[in-house]
Scaffold this active site. Structure first.
Site, PDB file in Angstrom:
ATOM      1  N   ASP A   1      98.564  24.807  73.226  1.00  0.00           N
ATOM      2  CA  ASP A   1     100.007  25.048  73.373  1.00  0.00           C
ATOM      3  C   ASP A   1     100.495  26.309  72.681  1.00  0.00           C
ATOM      4  O   ASP A   1     101.644  26.711  72.874  1.00  0.00           O
ATOM      5  CB  ASP A   1     100.785  23.842  72.825  1.00  0.00           C
ATOM      6  CG  ASP A   1     100.701  22.684  73.797  1.00  0.00           C
ATOM      7  OD1 ASP A   1     100.334  21.573  73.368  1.00  0.00           O
ATOM      8  OD2 ASP A   1     100.951  22.909  74.989  1.00  0.00           O
ATOM      9  N   HIS A  40      95.149  19.602  65.848  1.00  0.00           N
ATOM     10  CA  HIS A  40      94.713  18.779  66.978  1.00  0.00           C
ATOM     11  C   HIS A  40      93.998  17.550  66.435  1.00  0.00           C
ATOM     12  O   HIS A  40      93.311  17.621  65.422  1.00  0.00           O
ATOM     13  CB  HIS A  40      93.746  19.571  67.871  1.00  0.00           C
ATOM     14  CG  HIS A  40      93.618  18.987  69.244  1.00  0.00           C
ATOM     15  ND1 HIS A  40      92.750  17.956  69.529  1.00  0.00           N
ATOM     16  CD2 HIS A  40      94.260  19.274  70.398  1.00  0.00           C
ATOM     17  CE1 HIS A  40      92.850  17.647  70.813  1.00  0.00           C
ATOM     18  NE2 HIS A  40      93.759  18.420  71.365  1.00  0.00           N
TER      19      HIS A  40
HETATM   20  C1  SDX Z   1      98.014  18.524  73.027  1.00  0.00           C
HETATM   21  O1  SDX Z   1      94.784  14.898  72.452  1.00  0.00           O
HETATM   22  C2  SDX Z   1      94.710  15.897  73.269  1.00  0.00           C
HETATM   23  O2  SDX Z   1      93.696  16.244  73.808  1.00  0.00           O
HETATM   24  C3  SDX Z   1      96.041  16.589  73.513  1.00  0.00           C
HETATM   25  C4  SDX Z   1      95.945  17.906  74.289  1.00  0.00           C
HETATM   26  C5  SDX Z   1      95.535  17.645  75.693  1.00  0.00           C
HETATM   27  O3  SDX Z   1      94.962  18.562  76.302  1.00  0.00           O
HETATM   28  O4  SDX Z   1      95.870  16.582  76.222  1.00  0.00           O
HETATM   29  O5  SDX Z   1      95.007  18.761  73.670  1.00  0.00           O
HETATM   30  C6  SDX Z   1      97.303  18.605  74.330  1.00  0.00           C
HETATM   31  O6  SDX Z   1      98.728  17.580  72.820  1.00  0.00           O
HETATM   32  C7  SDX Z   1      97.786  19.596  72.012  1.00  0.00           C
HETATM   33  C8  SDX Z   1      98.553  19.314  70.689  1.00  0.00           C
HETATM   34  C9  SDX Z   1      99.999  19.803  70.876  1.00  0.00           C
HETATM   35  N1  SDX Z   1     100.820  19.374  69.715  1.00  0.00           N
HETATM   36  C10 SDX Z   1     101.205  20.239  68.773  1.00  0.00           C
HETATM   37  O7  SDX Z   1     100.870  21.412  68.730  1.00  0.00           O
HETATM   38  C11 SDX Z   1     102.154  19.629  67.755  1.00  0.00           C
HETATM   39  C12 SDX Z   1     101.797  20.129  66.357  1.00  0.00           C
HETATM   40  N2  SDX Z   1     100.518  19.504  65.982  1.00  0.00           N
HETATM   41  C13 SDX Z   1     100.546  18.311  65.222  1.00  0.00           C
HETATM   42  O8  SDX Z   1     101.666  17.596  65.066  1.00  0.00           O
HETATM   43  C14 SDX Z   1      99.215  17.631  65.001  1.00  0.00           C
HETATM   44  O9  SDX Z   1      98.279  18.596  64.776  1.00  0.00           O
HETATM   45  C15 SDX Z   1      98.758  16.675  66.084  1.00  0.00           C
HETATM   46  C16 SDX Z   1      99.775  15.634  66.345  1.00  0.00           C
HETATM   47  C17 SDX Z   1      98.456  17.420  67.329  1.00  0.00           C
HETATM   48  C18 SDX Z   1      97.477  16.002  65.586  1.00  0.00           C
HETATM   49  O10 SDX Z   1      97.739  15.511  64.367  1.00  0.00           O
HETATM   50  P1  SDX Z   1      96.895  14.333  63.690  1.00  0.00           P
HETATM   51  O11 SDX Z   1      95.484  14.337  64.128  1.00  0.00           O
HETATM   52  O12 SDX Z   1      97.657  13.071  63.830  1.00  0.00           O
HETATM   53  O13 SDX Z   1      96.848  14.868  62.208  1.00  0.00           O
HETATM   54  P2  SDX Z   1      97.905  14.481  61.091  1.00  0.00           P
HETATM   55  O14 SDX Z   1      99.280  14.437  61.689  1.00  0.00           O
HETATM   56  O15 SDX Z   1      97.383  13.295  60.401  1.00  0.00           O
HETATM   57  O16 SDX Z   1      97.840  15.776  60.138  1.00  0.00           O
HETATM   58  C19 SDX Z   1      96.761  15.919  59.180  1.00  0.00           C
HETATM   59  C20 SDX Z   1      97.259  16.921  58.160  1.00  0.00           C
HETATM   60  C21 SDX Z   1      98.655  16.570  57.626  1.00  0.00           C
HETATM   61  O17 SDX Z   1      98.748  17.139  56.333  1.00  0.00           O
HETATM   62  P3  SDX Z   1      98.617  16.127  55.065  1.00  0.00           P
HETATM   63  O18 SDX Z   1      99.679  15.054  55.262  1.00  0.00           O
HETATM   64  O19 SDX Z   1      97.206  15.592  55.133  1.00  0.00           O
HETATM   65  O20 SDX Z   1      98.887  17.043  53.885  1.00  0.00           O
HETATM   66  O21 SDX Z   1      97.413  18.202  58.793  1.00  0.00           O
HETATM   67  C22 SDX Z   1      98.777  18.608  58.749  1.00  0.00           C
HETATM   68  C23 SDX Z   1      99.584  17.349  58.506  1.00  0.00           C
HETATM   69  O22 SDX Z   1     100.805  17.687  57.868  1.00  0.00           O
HETATM   70  N3  SDX Z   1      99.108  19.171  60.053  1.00  0.00           N
HETATM   71  C24 SDX Z   1      99.952  20.204  60.239  1.00  0.00           C
HETATM   72  C25 SDX Z   1      99.955  20.435  61.624  1.00  0.00           C
HETATM   73  N4  SDX Z   1      99.128  19.554  62.220  1.00  0.00           N
HETATM   74  C26 SDX Z   1      98.608  18.780  61.245  1.00  0.00           C
HETATM   75  N5  SDX Z   1     100.684  20.926  59.359  1.00  0.00           N
HETATM   76  C27 SDX Z   1     101.461  21.914  59.906  1.00  0.00           C
HETATM   77  N6  SDX Z   1     101.513  22.189  61.214  1.00  0.00           N
HETATM   78  C28 SDX Z   1     100.782  21.483  62.102  1.00  0.00           C
HETATM   79  N7  SDX Z   1     100.842  21.756  63.385  1.00  0.00           N
END
Ligand code: SDX
Length: 378
Positions: free
Chosen positions: A315, A261
Site C-alpha cells: 500500500d 505487515h
Molecule cells: C494489506 O494480510 C495480507 O496479506 C494483507 C495484504 C494483502 O495483500 O491482502 O498484504 C494487504 O492489508 C497490507 C497492509 C496494509 N495496512 C497498513 O499498511 C496499515 C498499517 N500497518 C499496520 O497497522 C500493521 O502493520 C498491520 C495491521 C498491517 C499488521 O500488524 P500486526 O501484525 O497486527 O502487528 P502489530 O499491530 O502487533 O504491531 C507490532 C508492532 C507494534 O509495536 P509495539 O506495540 O510492539 O511497540 O509494530 C508496530 C506496532 O505499533 N507497528 C507499526 C506499524 N505496524 C506495526 N508502527 C508504526 N507504523 C506501522 N505501520
C-alpha cells in the site's frame, strides 16, 4: 479444563492447504501457483494470472484468448444494478456501493446456487468481468458523469481505464494498471480471503463469499491503507519534511500507513515492483517530488523500525502510482477488491474441493449458574 491457548487474530494459525500462493515473510518472497511474482508482473497479464489461479497452470494461447473473450463478453452489468448504484446516497462509501452492487448481481446469475467446480469457475469469470465495470461506474457516478460501457476490444486493464476516462490509455498506463491488478490479485489468507472462506464453508454461494471479502477489505488495517498513505505523502509535501513528520507521528504512537505487515517482516516484494513503475511514471511525467518524498519516508521508517521487521508494504507506493494515473483516492480500495476478486474466487473454488465448516471456539470467562431475578425485583 486443559490449558487454554488463545490465538488472537488467528495469528500464524494454519487453517487449510493451498497451491495458490506462497509467501516467505522473512525473506519477502511471493509466488502465485509456483511462479515468482516478479516474473508474472514482468511477462504475464492479469487475465493470464486469473487463469493460473483458477486452473493452477498457465493457459495455452487458445485458452487465454478464450478467457479474454469471455471476460469482455460478460463485462456489462444489468441496468437494475447500475440504477441501484445511482440511487445510493451521495455520501455512500465506495466500498459500500461495491459490496451492494456485487450482492445485487448474485440473483441475476442462473448458476448462483450451483457449487460445482465447473459452475464456480464460470461464475468467477462473470464476477471478475463485472467487478471491473462496477469499479469504473462507481467513479463515473460519483463524478456525476455518464457511465461508459466496456469496450468489446480492449483487454481488462486497458478497458478499466477506458471506462474511467473515456479514451484508450497509453501503453505505459495500461501496463502499470495490468501490473497493479496482478500484484493485488492474490495473497494467501488475509482477513478478506478468510472472511470469504468462512462464508463459503457453510455452502453459501460464491457471490455471498465475495461480498464477505469486500466487506472485510474496507477496513483501514487491510484494504484502506493506500488511500491513507497517499494522504500522508501529500501532507509531508517534500523530502526535507519527511524525517520530522515521521518521528512526530511515531512519538504520538500513530501507525504509518503502507508500512508493516502481519506476514512480511522484510520488504514486501509487491512494493518493490510498484516502486519500479512509480519511477517509470515519474520519468515519463518528469515529476519527481512525490517519489523523492516517498523514498525519504521509506529511508526514515526503515532506519527507525526496520529492526522490528517493519518495511514498506504493497500500500505504500500503490496510492502514489494511482494518483499519477489520475485515479482519485476514494477508488483505491474498490480497485484492490476488483483485483482480489480473482484470489478470493480461486480460494473459494480450491477450498470447496475439501470443504470443512469454519467454526473456531471462544474461551468463556464469564460467570455461571446465576439465579434469574424477576424484573420487578431488579
Ligand atoms: C494489506 O494480510 C495480507 O496479506 C494483507 C495484504 C494483502 O495483500 O491482502 O498484504 C494487504 O492489508 C497490507 C497492509 C496494509 N495496512 C497498513 O499498511 C496499515 C498499517 N500497518 C499496520 O497497522 C500493521 O502493520 C498491520 C495491521 C498491517 C499488521 O500488524 P500486526 O501484525 O497486527 O502487528 P502489530 O499491530 O502487533 O504491531 C507490532 C508492532 C507494534 O509495536 P509495539 O506495540 O510492539 O511497540 O509494530 C508496530 C506496532 O505499533 N507497528 C507499526 C506499524 N505496524 C506495526 N508502527 C508504526 N507504523 C506501522 N505501520
Amino acid at each position: 479444563m486443559s490449558e487454554v491457548v488463545i490465538h488472537k487474530g488467528l495469528e500464524n494459525i494454519v487453517i487449510t492447504e493451498t497451491k495458490l500462493s506462497y509467501i516467505d515473510g522473512e525473506k519477502g518472497i511471493l509466488y502465485y501457483a509456483g511462479y515468482p511474482i516478479e516474473d508474472l508482473a514482468k511477462y504475464s497479464s492479469f487475465e493470464e494470472v486469473c487463469f493460473l489461479l483458477w486452473h493452477n497452470r498457465l493457459p495455452s494461447r487458445k485458452e487465454l484468448d478464450e478467457l479474454k473473450r469471455s471476460i469482455r463478453e460478460n463485462a456489462e452489468i444489468p441496468w437494475e444494478v447500475v440504477d441501484l448504484m445511482r440511487k445510493a446516497p451521495k455520501k455512500a462509501h465506495p466500498m459500500d456501493i461495491m459490496r451492494t452492487a456485487v450482492s445485487a448481481l448474485g440473483p441475476y446469475d442462473p448458476e448462483l446456487e450451483d457449487n460445482s467446480r465447473e459452475a464456480n469457475i464460470r461464475k468467477s469469470i462473470r464476477l471478475q468481468a463485472k467487478v471491473g465495470t462496477i469499479t469504473a461506474y462507481i467513479y463515473r457516478i460519483k463524478e456525476g458523469l455518464a457511465v461508459i460501457p466496456p469496450s468489446k476490444k480492449l483487454d481488462y486493464a486497458a478497458n478499466f481505464l477506458y471506462m474511467m476516462f473515456g479514451k484508450e490509455p497509453d501503453e505505459l498506463s495500461s501496463k502499470i494498471m495490468d501490473v497493479a491488478l496482478i500484484l493485488h490479485a492474490e495473497h494467501e489468507l488475509p482477513a478478506s480471503t478468510t472472511a470469504a472462506l468462512t462464508t463459503i464453508s457453510t455452502l453459501s454461494d460464491i457471490y455471498s463469499a465475495v461480498v464477505s471479502g469486500i466487506a472485510a477489505l474496507k477496513g483501514p488495517l487491510h484494504g484502506g491503507a493506500n488511500e491513507k498513505a497517499l494522504e500522508m505523502l501529500k501532507e509531508i509535501k517534500s523530502p526535507e519534511r519527511a524525517e520530522e513528520y515521521i518521528k512526530k507521528a511515531l512519538a504520538e504512537k500513530k501507525r504509518i500507513m503502507g508500512f508493516g505487515h502481519r506476514v512480511y517482516k522484510a520488504y514486501d516484494p509487491r512494493a518493490r515492483i510498484f516502486k519500479e513503475y512509480f519511477k517509470k511514471l515519474c520519468e515519463q511525467r518528469n515529476d519527481w517530488t512525490m517519489y523523492r518524498t516517498a523514498e525519504k519516508v521509506e529511508e526514515v521508517m526503515i532506519s527507525l523500525l526496520g529492526h522490528k521487521g517493519i518495511f514498506p508494504n504493497i500500500d505504500f507506493y500503490s496510492g502514489a502510482v494511482y494518483d499519477m494515473l489520475g485515479i482519485p483516492s476514494y477508488l483505491f480500495t474498490p480497485m484492490f477488491a476488483m483485483a482480489r476478486t480473482s484470489g478470493w474466487t480461486a480460494h473459494i473454488i480450491e477450498y470447496l474441493q475439501d470443504n470443512r465448516l469454519i467454526r473456531p471456539r471462544a474461551h468463556y470467562t464469564g460467570q455461571l449458574d446465576l439465579k434469574y431475578i424477576p424484573i420487578e425485583q431488579r
